[in-house]
Design an enzyme around this catalytic site. Structure first.
Site, short mmCIF file in Angstrom:
data_model
loop_
_atom_site.label_atom_id
_atom_site.label_comp_id
_atom_site.label_asym_id
_atom_site.label_seq_id
_atom_site.Cartn_x
_atom_site.Cartn_y
_atom_site.Cartn_z
N SER A 44 -47.81 24.64 -48.73
CA SER A 44 -46.97 25.01 -49.88
C SER A 44 -45.70 25.69 -49.39
O SER A 44 -44.59 25.39 -49.86
CB SER A 44 -47.72 25.99 -50.80
OG SER A 44 -48.99 25.50 -51.09
N THR A 45 -45.85 26.61 -48.43
CA THR A 45 -44.72 27.38 -47.92
C THR A 45 -43.71 26.48 -47.21
O THR A 45 -42.52 26.79 -47.17
CB THR A 45 -45.24 28.46 -46.94
OG1 THR A 45 -46.26 29.18 -47.61
CG2 THR A 45 -44.15 29.40 -46.50
N TYR A 133 -58.07 22.68 -48.11
CA TYR A 133 -57.08 23.63 -48.64
C TYR A 133 -57.38 23.82 -50.13
O TYR A 133 -57.09 22.96 -50.94
CB TYR A 133 -55.67 23.09 -48.41
CG TYR A 133 -54.53 23.94 -48.94
CD1 TYR A 133 -54.72 25.22 -49.44
CD2 TYR A 133 -53.22 23.46 -48.93
CE1 TYR A 133 -53.67 25.98 -49.91
CE2 TYR A 133 -52.15 24.20 -49.40
CZ TYR A 133 -52.38 25.47 -49.88
OH TYR A 133 -51.34 26.22 -50.37
N LYS A 161 -59.41 26.79 -46.18
CA LYS A 161 -58.37 27.78 -46.41
C LYS A 161 -58.55 28.21 -47.86
O LYS A 161 -58.31 27.44 -48.78
CB LYS A 161 -56.99 27.14 -46.21
CG LYS A 161 -55.83 27.96 -46.72
CD LYS A 161 -54.57 27.48 -46.01
CE LYS A 161 -53.40 27.24 -46.94
NZ LYS A 161 -52.98 28.38 -47.72
N GLY A 185 -56.30 33.10 -47.80
CA GLY A 185 -54.98 32.54 -48.12
C GLY A 185 -54.07 33.43 -48.93
O GLY A 185 -52.91 33.10 -49.11
N ASP A 187 -52.21 36.84 -48.80
CA ASP A 187 -51.88 37.90 -47.85
C ASP A 187 -52.07 39.29 -48.45
O ASP A 187 -52.40 40.24 -47.74
CB ASP A 187 -50.42 37.74 -47.39
CG ASP A 187 -50.09 36.30 -47.07
OD1 ASP A 187 -51.01 35.46 -46.99
OD2 ASP A 187 -48.90 35.99 -46.91
N GLU A 188 -51.88 39.39 -49.76
CA GLU A 188 -52.02 40.69 -50.44
C GLU A 188 -53.49 41.12 -50.54
O GLU A 188 -53.79 42.25 -50.91
CB GLU A 188 -51.34 40.67 -51.82
CG GLU A 188 -51.68 39.55 -52.75
CD GLU A 188 -50.87 38.26 -52.48
OE1 GLU A 188 -50.78 37.85 -51.31
OE2 GLU A 188 -50.38 37.67 -53.45
N SER A 204 -47.93 32.87 -45.94
CA SER A 204 -46.47 32.69 -45.95
C SER A 204 -45.75 33.94 -45.45
O SER A 204 -44.76 33.85 -44.73
CB SER A 204 -46.00 32.38 -47.37
OG SER A 204 -46.22 33.51 -48.21
C1 NAY Z 1 -49.39 27.46 -47.87
O1 NAY Z 1 -49.92 26.35 -47.91
O2 NAY Z 1 -48.26 27.60 -47.45
C2 NAY Z 1 -50.16 28.57 -48.41
O3 NAY Z 1 -50.87 28.41 -49.36
C3 NAY Z 1 -50.08 29.88 -47.72
C4 NAY Z 1 -50.67 30.95 -48.56
C5 NAY Z 1 -49.61 31.47 -49.50
N1 NAY Z 1 -49.72 30.79 -50.76
C6 NAY Z 1 -48.65 30.29 -51.39
C7 NAY Z 1 -48.92 29.49 -52.60
O4 NAY Z 1 -47.52 30.48 -51.02
O5 NAY Z 1 -49.35 33.39 -48.26
C8 NAY Z 1 -49.73 32.96 -49.55
C9 NAY Z 1 -48.84 33.61 -50.61
O6 NAY Z 1 -47.52 33.14 -50.51
C10 NAY Z 1 -48.82 35.11 -50.46
O7 NAY Z 1 -50.12 35.62 -50.44
C11 NAY Z 1 -48.02 35.76 -51.60
O8 NAY Z 1 -48.69 35.64 -52.82
#
Ligand code: NAY
Length: 288
Positions: A44-45, A133, A161, A185, A187-188, A204
């Site tokens: 997604s990122t 995922y 994941k 997945g 981070d918070e 991300s």
């Molecule tokens: C991806 O595929 O890039 C991810 O899912 C990484 C996980 C992130 N999810 C999204 C949707 O971006 O790191 C998380 C998320 O950005 C972070 O926890 C902030 O909410």
């Protein structure tokens, strides 16, 4: 394959074309500064769902070329077009990616048999391991413990994941499948997941906060909970500010503040307004 993986960003120019120099800089920053164990490419990122097959392949190639064997690489190949998923699975396996990953098929509300068939079809075509995922908030696909168990019957499916706030399910999966890999997945919620004995995390915000993420994992493993909570709190101050300002755009702006040519996000993602760019730089100054 255990450890911390950055969900890699890609740098694009104003027209949405890949900025190869910027992408290479982001990769190097993650290895040298964030000191991560691996990269999760075209998730997604990486704005994967906004780009062409050709661009996905080019990104996979550039990242592998820049990384060599320095860190592990996971290729996210999931797609609603199953032919594309298979093509990318073969392509990245040939390139030498350590594992592939595929988002659950979304949008059409597929039933579980269809989801299972999707994974097995991808895996029949390649000699590689796969990480599911799961991100129900974006896909609408919620799988229960038994369904994860059915998918895990395929030995080439080595883990998940897990991007969901369901710690009950996470604990049940951990307990039931001690030999499968679980990556957190969100981070918070890294500390909350860490205490459940996960194998790693994919995030991300590790693009800009990799060192704190590692501290959280390590402090939690050592049972130093008070200190771990402090680092998660700092991390969450950063994440709250980033989410408030525009997630991916702000992370890119923070990287730019560090001299990395992180470029733009692809449309329909918006550009940050001037005051938001200023805020992103303040977040970088404070936390990076
Ligand atoms: C991806 O595929 O890039 C991810 O899912 C990484 C996980 C992130 N999810 C999204 C949707 O971006 O790191 C998380 C998320 O950005 C972070 O926890 C902030 O909410």
């Amino acid at each position: 394959m255990k450890g911390l993986y950055t969900a890699l960003m890609c740098s694009f120019d104003e027209k949405g074309k890949i900025n190869e120099k910027g992408l290479r800089e982001i990769v190097r920053h993650n290895i040298q500064e964030s000191q991560i164990d691996g990269l999760y490419v075209n998730g997604s990122t990486g704005e994967n769902f906004l780009i062409s097959t050709e661009d996905k392949k080019r990104i996979f190639e550039i990242v592998k070329d820049e990384v060599g064997d320095q860190v592990k690489l996971i290729a996210q190949v999931g797609s609603l077009n199953i032919d594309e998923a298979v093509e990318l699975a073969q392509f990245t396996t040939d390139l030498g990616y350590d594992a592939i990953s595929a988002v659950t098929p979304f949008y059409y509300k597929f039933n579980f048999e269809e989801v299972k068939d999707y994974y097995n079809t991808i895996l029949e075509s390649v000699d590689n391991d796969l990480i599911i995922y799961s991100i129900p908030a974006l896909t609408g696909v919620n799988m229960n413990l038994e369904q994860f168990g059915e998918l895990f019957e395929n030995e080439k499916i080595i883990g998940v994941k897990f991007t969901a706030p369901d710690f009950f399910l996470l604990e049940r999966i951990r307990h039931a499948f001690p030999d499968k890999l679980i990556y957190s997945g969100f981070d918070e919620m890294l500390l909350s997941a860490s205490v459940l004995n996960i194998d790693g995390a994919i995030g991300s915000t590790f693009n800009v906060n990799g060192k704190r993420a590692r501290q959280i994992m390590e402090l939690s493993a050592e049972g130093k909970m008070e200190e771990a909570r402090k680092v998660q709190k700092e991390t969450n101050d950063l994440i709250a500010a980033v989410l408030d300002n525009g997630l991916y755009q702000t992370i890119k702006e923070m990287l730019k503040f560090k001299g990395i040519d992180a470029g733009h996000c692809r449309k329909p993602m918006r550009e940050l307004k001037e005051e938001e760019v200023g805020r992103a730089r303040q977040i970088a100054e404070k936390y990076m």
